[in-house]
Design a protein around this motif. Structure first.
Motif, PDB file in Angstrom:
ATOM      1  N   ASP A   1       7.697  -9.478  -4.015  1.00  0.00           N
ATOM      2  CA  ASP A   1       8.202 -10.299  -4.418  1.00  0.00           C
ATOM      3  C   ASP A   1       6.558 -11.204  -5.066  1.00  0.00           C
ATOM      4  O   ASP A   1       6.531 -11.022  -6.045  1.00  0.00           O
ATOM      5  CB  ASP A   1       8.387 -11.527  -3.665  1.00  0.00           C
ATOM      6  CG  ASP A   1      10.155 -11.628  -3.217  1.00  0.00           C
ATOM      7  OD1 ASP A   1      10.715 -10.614  -3.801  1.00  0.00           O
ATOM      8  OD2 ASP A   1      10.501 -12.506  -2.809  1.00  0.00           O
ATOM      9  N   THR A   2       5.391 -10.471  -4.473  1.00  0.00           N
ATOM     10  CA  THR A   2       4.097 -10.473  -4.892  1.00  0.00           C
ATOM     11  C   THR A   2       2.948  -9.936  -4.946  1.00  0.00           C
ATOM     12  O   THR A   2       2.479  -9.707  -4.273  1.00  0.00           O
ATOM     13  CB  THR A   2       3.675 -11.649  -4.328  1.00  0.00           C
ATOM     14  OG1 THR A   2       3.792 -11.443  -3.433  1.00  0.00           O
ATOM     15  CG2 THR A   2       4.581 -13.215  -4.228  1.00  0.00           C
ATOM     16  N   PRO A   3       3.944  -8.332  -5.743  1.00  0.00           N
ATOM     17  CA  PRO A   3       2.688  -7.025  -5.322  1.00  0.00           C
ATOM     18  C   PRO A   3       1.435  -7.213  -6.225  1.00  0.00           C
ATOM     19  O   PRO A   3       1.026  -8.268  -6.193  1.00  0.00           O
ATOM     20  CB  PRO A   3       3.827  -6.604  -6.672  1.00  0.00           C
ATOM     21  CG  PRO A   3       4.463  -7.302  -7.469  1.00  0.00           C
ATOM     22  CD  PRO A   3       4.530  -8.789  -6.750  1.00  0.00           C
ATOM     23  N   PRO A   4       0.844  -6.332  -5.321  1.00  0.00           N
ATOM     24  CA  PRO A   4      -0.614  -6.278  -5.748  1.00  0.00           C
ATOM     25  C   PRO A   4      -0.560  -6.031  -7.342  1.00  0.00           C
ATOM     26  O   PRO A   4       0.192  -5.194  -7.717  1.00  0.00           O
ATOM     27  CB  PRO A   4      -1.098  -5.561  -4.412  1.00  0.00           C
ATOM     28  CG  PRO A   4      -0.231  -4.854  -3.737  1.00  0.00           C
ATOM     29  CD  PRO A   4       0.968  -5.689  -4.784  1.00  0.00           C
ATOM     30  N   ALA A   5      -1.622  -6.760  -7.232  1.00  0.00           N
ATOM     31  CA  ALA A   5      -2.026  -6.681  -9.003  1.00  0.00           C
ATOM     32  C   ALA A   5      -2.563  -5.055  -9.673  1.00  0.00           C
ATOM     33  O   ALA A   5      -3.253  -4.590  -8.462  1.00  0.00           O
ATOM     34  CB  ALA A   5      -3.454  -7.430 -10.037  1.00  0.00           C
ATOM     35  N   PRO A   6      -2.568  -4.194 -10.316  1.00  0.00           N
ATOM     36  CA  PRO A   6      -2.787  -2.906 -10.241  1.00  0.00           C
ATOM     37  C   PRO A   6      -4.139  -3.221 -10.611  1.00  0.00           C
ATOM     38  O   PRO A   6      -4.955  -4.478 -10.210  1.00  0.00           O
ATOM     39  CB  PRO A   6      -2.454  -2.533 -11.635  1.00  0.00           C
ATOM     40  CG  PRO A   6      -2.247  -3.733 -12.569  1.00  0.00           C
ATOM     41  CD  PRO A   6      -1.604  -4.958 -11.627  1.00  0.00           C
ATOM     42  N   VAL A   7      -5.069  -2.005 -10.631  1.00  0.00           N
ATOM     43  CA  VAL A   7      -6.871  -2.170 -10.670  1.00  0.00           C
ATOM     44  C   VAL A   7      -6.678  -0.737 -11.052  1.00  0.00           C
ATOM     45  O   VAL A   7      -7.023   0.012 -11.455  1.00  0.00           O
ATOM     46  CB  VAL A   7      -7.069  -1.811  -9.070  1.00  0.00           C
ATOM     47  CG1 VAL A   7      -6.858  -0.570  -8.800  1.00  0.00           C
ATOM     48  CG2 VAL A   7      -8.978  -2.165  -8.829  1.00  0.00           C
ATOM     49  N   PRO A   8      -8.128  -0.760 -12.464  1.00  0.00           N
ATOM     50  CA  PRO A   8      -8.921  -0.425 -13.282  1.00  0.00           C
ATOM     51  C   PRO A   8      -9.092   1.182 -12.255  1.00  0.00           C
ATOM     52  O   PRO A   8     -10.409   0.613 -10.866  1.00  0.00           O
ATOM     53  CB  PRO A   8      -9.770  -0.860 -13.873  1.00  0.00           C
ATOM     54  CG  PRO A   8      -9.521  -2.678 -13.349  1.00  0.00           C
ATOM     55  CD  PRO A   8      -8.962  -2.208 -12.569  1.00  0.00           C
ATOM     56  N   LEU A   9      -9.223   1.777 -12.861  1.00  0.00           N
ATOM     57  CA  LEU A   9      -9.702   3.660 -11.678  1.00  0.00           C
ATOM     58  C   LEU A   9     -10.154   4.365 -13.511  1.00  0.00           C
ATOM     59  O   LEU A   9      -9.807   3.992 -14.228  1.00  0.00           O
ATOM     60  CB  LEU A   9      -9.155   4.038 -11.579  1.00  0.00           C
ATOM     61  CG  LEU A   9      -8.856   5.651 -11.143  1.00  0.00           C
ATOM     62  CD1 LEU A   9      -9.685   5.721  -9.609  1.00  0.00           C
ATOM     63  CD2 LEU A   9      -7.974   6.447 -11.245  1.00  0.00           C
ATOM     64  N   ALA A  10     -11.395   3.817 -12.834  1.00  0.00           N
ATOM     65  CA  ALA A  10     -12.591   4.652 -14.666  1.00  0.00           C
ATOM     66  C   ALA A  10     -13.896   5.102 -13.517  1.00  0.00           C
ATOM     67  O   ALA A  10     -14.210   5.833 -12.453  1.00  0.00           O
ATOM     68  CB  ALA A  10     -12.772   2.994 -15.128  1.00  0.00           C
ATOM     69  N   TRP A  11     -13.944   6.497 -14.257  1.00  0.00           N
ATOM     70  CA  TRP A  11     -15.683   7.157 -14.088  1.00  0.00           C
ATOM     71  C   TRP A  11     -16.886   5.996 -14.887  1.00  0.00           C
ATOM     72  O   TRP A  11     -16.361   5.657 -16.097  1.00  0.00           O
ATOM     73  CB  TRP A  11     -15.599   8.186 -15.310  1.00  0.00           C
ATOM     74  CG  TRP A  11     -14.495   8.977 -14.186  1.00  0.00           C
ATOM     75  CD1 TRP A  11     -13.759   9.876 -14.983  1.00  0.00           C
ATOM     76  CD2 TRP A  11     -14.201   9.855 -13.033  1.00  0.00           C
ATOM     77  NE1 TRP A  11     -12.772  10.778 -14.645  1.00  0.00           N
ATOM     78  CE2 TRP A  11     -13.553  11.167 -13.164  1.00  0.00           C
ATOM     79  CE3 TRP A  11     -15.715  10.005 -12.379  1.00  0.00           C
ATOM     80  CZ2 TRP A  11     -13.492  11.538 -12.409  1.00  0.00           C
ATOM     81  CZ3 TRP A  11     -15.592  11.251 -10.818  1.00  0.00           C
ATOM     82  CH2 TRP A  11     -14.490  11.525 -11.081  1.00  0.00           C
ATOM     83  N   LEU A  12     -18.029   6.168 -14.135  1.00  0.00           N
ATOM     84  CA  LEU A  12     -18.785   5.326 -14.731  1.00  0.00           C
ATOM     85  C   LEU A  12     -20.244   6.884 -14.361  1.00  0.00           C
ATOM     86  O   LEU A  12     -20.050   7.809 -13.670  1.00  0.00           O
ATOM     87  CB  LEU A  12     -19.017   4.311 -13.079  1.00  0.00           C
ATOM     88  CG  LEU A  12     -18.624   2.923 -12.904  1.00  0.00           C
ATOM     89  CD1 LEU A  12     -19.263   2.539 -11.980  1.00  0.00           C
ATOM     90  CD2 LEU A  12     -17.569   2.638 -14.459  1.00  0.00           C
TER      91      LEU A  12
END
Length: 308
Positions: free
Chosen positions: A262-273
């Motif tokens: 009912d309260t799933p985790p927020a998605p998170v950015p995946l990126a190359w630095l």
């Protein structure tokens, strides 16, 4: 004649403020770095740095020389990139970092195929869940999951990565199944936490009807290795927060079960630095292009689905 290697070393020592950091950046030992600076100082007839065992500071001569030296090294880098752009056989080494679990599944698994396509490019992969100093450690690029850092690093977004909270059937039969973040906290569930020196996240951000909300979580077990947390979750030791694609096999097989749906985790950015000066390197860009495609396919493809 002035050595270009010595000139490049001087620029990196000046910018990084450290002989050892510059040595890592230039793929050599601190002794070699120090020797190159000494040779340059001898050639110019002036001292460029005041050095002690603990400090390194540019002299006035060093500050003046840096302005011209930087222009020379930047021009050389641009010329090399232009030549490499037209080359049919890009070559050289790429130093890459990635988090442990993601690095194994998304990056390491794809490197042999990349090597087959570009046999003259060597890939040096470092896997670690700790925070890395890309410039100081001489890395060309790093895969980063989480809020993007406020820095002068170049960023290439890969995807917004879905995440899931999960626990084993044994844990849930013993402790009950939390339906939302409030139950997670109120019932004092054992949360398996990724934590390492310098870590600042002590909360899980979950999506509620009123938007993202942070919940203070705790548990008896924590580690700086995400795969260790997965092993503990499988052993019934608590609830884990992980990218959905990492847990997909365990979820499909029933070894882990989603919770707090009912309260799933927020998605998170995946990126190359990338350190700024590495971003335009053709071989780095080739690797980035290839790995970005593979990462997006893995995250969004059938293997990322959490339901049977």
């Amino acid at each position: 004649m002035m050595s270009l290697k010595n000139l490049a070393m001087f620029v990196r020592v000046y910018e990084l403020g450290s002989m050892s950091a510059a040595a890592r950046d230039q793929r050599c030992s601190p002794a070699v770095a120090s020797s190159r600076i000494s040779e340059l100082e001898k050639y110019l007839g002036v001292r460029l740095f005041n050095r002690t065992t603990r400090t390194l500071r540019a002299t006035e001569h060093g500050k003046i020389f840096y302005q011209g030296a930087r222009k020379v090294t930047e021009a050389l880098a641009e010329a090399e990139a232009a030549v490499m752009e037209t080359s049919q056989s890009p070559r050289g080494s790429i130093f890459v970092a990635a988090p442990l679990g993601i690095g194994r599944r998304l990056v390491a698994a794809q490197i042999p195929a990349f090597k087959d396509l570009y046999p003259e490019i060597d890939v040096r992969l470092r896997l670690s869940d700790r925070k890395l100093d890309l410039t100081g450690e001489g890395l060309d690029m790093a895969l980063h999951m989480g809020p993007l850092p406020d820095s002068d690093l170049k960023v290439r977004m890969v995807a917004e990565c879905p995440r899931v909270l999960a626990a084993s059937p044994a844990y849930l039969s013993r402790r009950g199944t939390p339906l939302d973040g409030a139950a997670l906290v109120q019932d004092r569930h054992d949360c398996l936490v990724l934590r390492f020196p310098g870590a600042t996240e002590f909360q899980w951000t979950l999506m509620t009807q009123t938007g993202p909300k942070r919940y203070d979580i705790s548990g008896p077990l924590e580690s700086d290795d995400g795969d260790v947390l997965t092993d503990w979750a499988l052993a019934g030791r608590g609830i884990i927060l992980k990218p959905a694609f990492e847990l997909a096999e365990h979820l499909r097989a029933g070894r882990l079960v989603p919770v707090c749906e009912d309260t799933p985790p927020a998605p998170v950015p995946l990126a190359w630095l990338f350190p700024h000066r590495r971003f335009t390197d053709p071989k780095v860009r080739l690797f980035s292009d290839y790995m970005t495609r593979q990462c997006r396919a893995a995250i969004s493809g059938p293997a990322a689905q959490t339901r049977p």
